[in-house]
Enzyme design. Structure first.
Site, PDB file in Angstrom:
ATOM      1  CB  CYS B 130      -0.853   0.037   1.252  1.00 44.78           C
ATOM      2  SG  CYS B 130      -2.183  -1.078   1.121  1.00 44.78           S
ATOM      3  N   GLY B 240       1.343 -16.101  -7.770  1.00 48.41           N
ATOM      4  CA  GLY B 240       1.702 -15.311  -8.944  1.00 48.41           C
ATOM      5  C   GLY B 240       1.723 -16.176 -10.192  1.00 48.41           C
ATOM      6  CB  THR B 263      -5.073 -14.246 -12.790  1.00 51.88           C
ATOM      7  OG1 THR B 263      -4.639 -13.075 -12.079  1.00 51.88           O
ATOM      8  CG2 THR B 263      -5.565 -13.836 -14.159  1.00 51.88           C
TER       9      THR B 263
END
Lengths: 252, 301
Positions: B130, B240, B263
């Site tokens: 962040c 990942g 994903t």
């Protein structure tokens, strides 16, 4: 809702840049309601993510999708031939709800017709239909709704009313005064905005079918949001809380 | 079917496959397709001390071998998550890993403090990607000294085991990993998305900047897992670009004790259950008794 294999039966051009795709599914999708959509892809077809498509029609195991070629995914899809395998995840999303006490009015702009035709079909001629597009070249999109006598506007005046569909609808608004009208709409954002502007004083209920770029189509990624009037959690998922929204609850 | 359960911080998990934070909604959305307790643990969407609205659209963009997202950490806030969704996971007896973030150090600390130890919670997962508003918008996860400081502070307020989730966009991820572990991190999640920009040449515009994910990320992530697992001894979760079981197995060999799938679920909503089954098939076919027997087997090679 499930991920179902299908085979393309036909994938033909119906107007310049528009196709009608028919797919035989390997098994039933279950109950499909007007306004719902599928996430579709051709396996190993060079496109990474699935693409959302409105369910134009679904009967006897055959799914029909009407689409406009707008980018890489639809470009690739338009070249897919008969017999090609596809994967369809659906039916997805919240649908149009019909209150039988209201007089339905359907306003569609361009390819927005693809999303709302299943509702028109369900209403079986009870709805007044307003359709707008650029020119007469796009009139073939209306092929299955011609029997319900749609009122047509073209921007160039090459067919029907010259102007946009909201102007055309405005001309008929007086005749609807005092009646319990409900509007169902799908089309470009600017069309929806101008409908909103037009009917604000009349406080007409309106359900709008929205589109947005999606990754998952089932509420997992929060990639396809629409800003709403909910102060606590303004961004609602188009795929999950939509794609049909109450026009008065979204921030356009 | 082979035994693919793993032990993490004294808790036995059904298998070493979890979702990546933010890629499986609040856990309830996938239920029409498969039961969320199919996974070893559910990783929550990133939670913050207060609800966070996230970014306007477009939030997602397709690339050739991956995607870019800029969701902006939309979430209902830590309180509402526990009120609304914890009963669901409790009923399912599904262990959870609570991913959280803050925009300031104080917010990280306050959020971690708020999450009380619970039988269901395996660990916290601290998102160190962040922007740090106080430090002028640079990420908390980019400097070893900043990582050390914030991990130390968070560890000071919680008894729950803590995973630090690191960004790959750093000079040397091993230095960051060491700093996190020196500060008391009990594990590492490697890696977060890679900062990237989508480009629309027709419109001469950049529709969004965000995090790149998907198979394009796998070699970067594998390298991070491999190098960090040589340098530190804490459990590592690899994440990942994992698209299938062999990808997952590669991560175990590289040094990961568990993996997260993100994903891939968008491409195939059944990716997670398929990967779980195929990992088990792989162990069976190769006469391997448990996952830990292949963890780190690529070390020294």
């Amino acid at each position: 809702m499930d991920d179902i294999e299908g085979k393309i039966l036909s994938n033909s051009s119906i107007a310049p840049g528009y196709h009608l795709l028919r797919i035989r599914l390997s098994r039933s999708m279950g109950t499909v309601r007007p306004g719902q959509f599928i996430m579709m892809k051709i396996p190993d077809g060079g496109v990474f993510l699935r693409r959302p498509f409105s369910i134009y029609d679904y009967q006897q195991g055959i799914l029909t999708v009407m689409y406009k070629i707008v980018g890489k995914g639809t470009e690739q899809l338009s070249k897919a031939s008969k017999g090609t395998s596809v994967l369809t995840l659906g039916p997805l999303g919240r649908w149009f709800t019909v209150d039988r006490r209201n007089i339905p009015v359907v306003i569609a702009g361009g390819i927005g017709f693809a999303g709302i035709y299943s509702l028109i079909k369900k209403l079986q001629g009870k709805a007044s239909i307003f359709f707008g597009c650029s020119s007469k070249e796009e009139i073939p999109l209306l092929r299955d709704a011609v029997r319900f006598d749609p009122l047509i506007a073209t921007l160039d005046g090459s067919y029907g009313f010259k102007g946009n569909v909201v102007q055309l609808f405005k001309n008929h608004l007086k005749g609807l005064k005092g009646k319990n009208v409900e509007i169902f709409t799908c089309g470009p954002v600017n069309m929806v905005k101008s409908i909103k502007g037009l009917i604000v004083p009349h406080k007409i209920p309106c359900q709008v079918l929205l589109e947005e770029r999606m990754a998952c189509g089932m509420g997992l990624c929060f990639g396809c949001v629409m800003k709403t009037t909910d102060a606590e959690e303004p961004y609602k998922r188009v795929c999950k809380e939509g794609p049909v929204f109450n026009l008065w609850e979204i921030s356009l | 079917m082979g035994n693919i359960s793993i032990k993490l911080f004294g808790k036995t998990l059904r298998n070493p496959v979890f979702n990546a934070s933010g890629t499986l909604g609040y856990g309830v959305e996938i239920e029409p397709l498969w039961s969320v307790e199919t996974m070893g643990a559910y990783v929550t969407k990133g939670l913050s001390i207060r609800p966070h609205h996230g970014n306007p659209t477009p939030r997602v963009w397709e690339e050739r071998h991956g995607m870019i997202n800029s969701i902006g950490l939309q979430n209902v806030g830590v309180d509402r998550f526990f009120d609304t969704y914890l009963p669901f996971f409790r009923k399912k007896r599904l262990p959870i890993i609570v991913n959280f973030f803050g925009f300031t150090e104080d917010e990280y600390v306050a959020c971690a403090e708020k999450i009380k130890p619970d039988r269901l919670i395996v660990a916290l997962e601290m998102n160190l990607s962040c922007p740090n508003i106080k430090a002028g918008g640079i990420s908390f996860g980019k400097e070893p000294s900043m990582v050390f400081k914030i991990v130390k502070k968070v560890k000071g307020v919680t008894k729950i085991p803590l995973f630090a989730k690191l960004t790959p966009e750093v000079k040397n991820i091993v230095d960051i990993a060491k700093a996190a572990c020196d500060a008391g991190a009990d594990g590492l999640t490697l890696i977060n998305t890679m900062p990237a920009a989508a480009f629309d040449a027709k419109k001469k515009s950049i529709p969004l900047k965000g995090g790149l994910s998907g198979p394009v990320l796998k070699p970067i992530s594998l390298r991070a897992v491999h190098e960090c697992s040589k340098a530190v001894s804490v459990p590592i979760i690899g994440v990942g670009g994992i698209m299938d079981a062999m990808d997952a197995v590669s991560f175990f060999m590289a040094g990961a004790r568990a993996v997260q799938i993100g994903t891939a679920t968008f491409i195939d909503p059944y990716a997670i259950p398929k990967i779980i089954k195929e990992i088990s098939d792989y162990l069976d076919a190769n006469g391997i008794k448990k996952i830990d027997d292949i963890v780190r087997t690529a070390h020294g090679k």
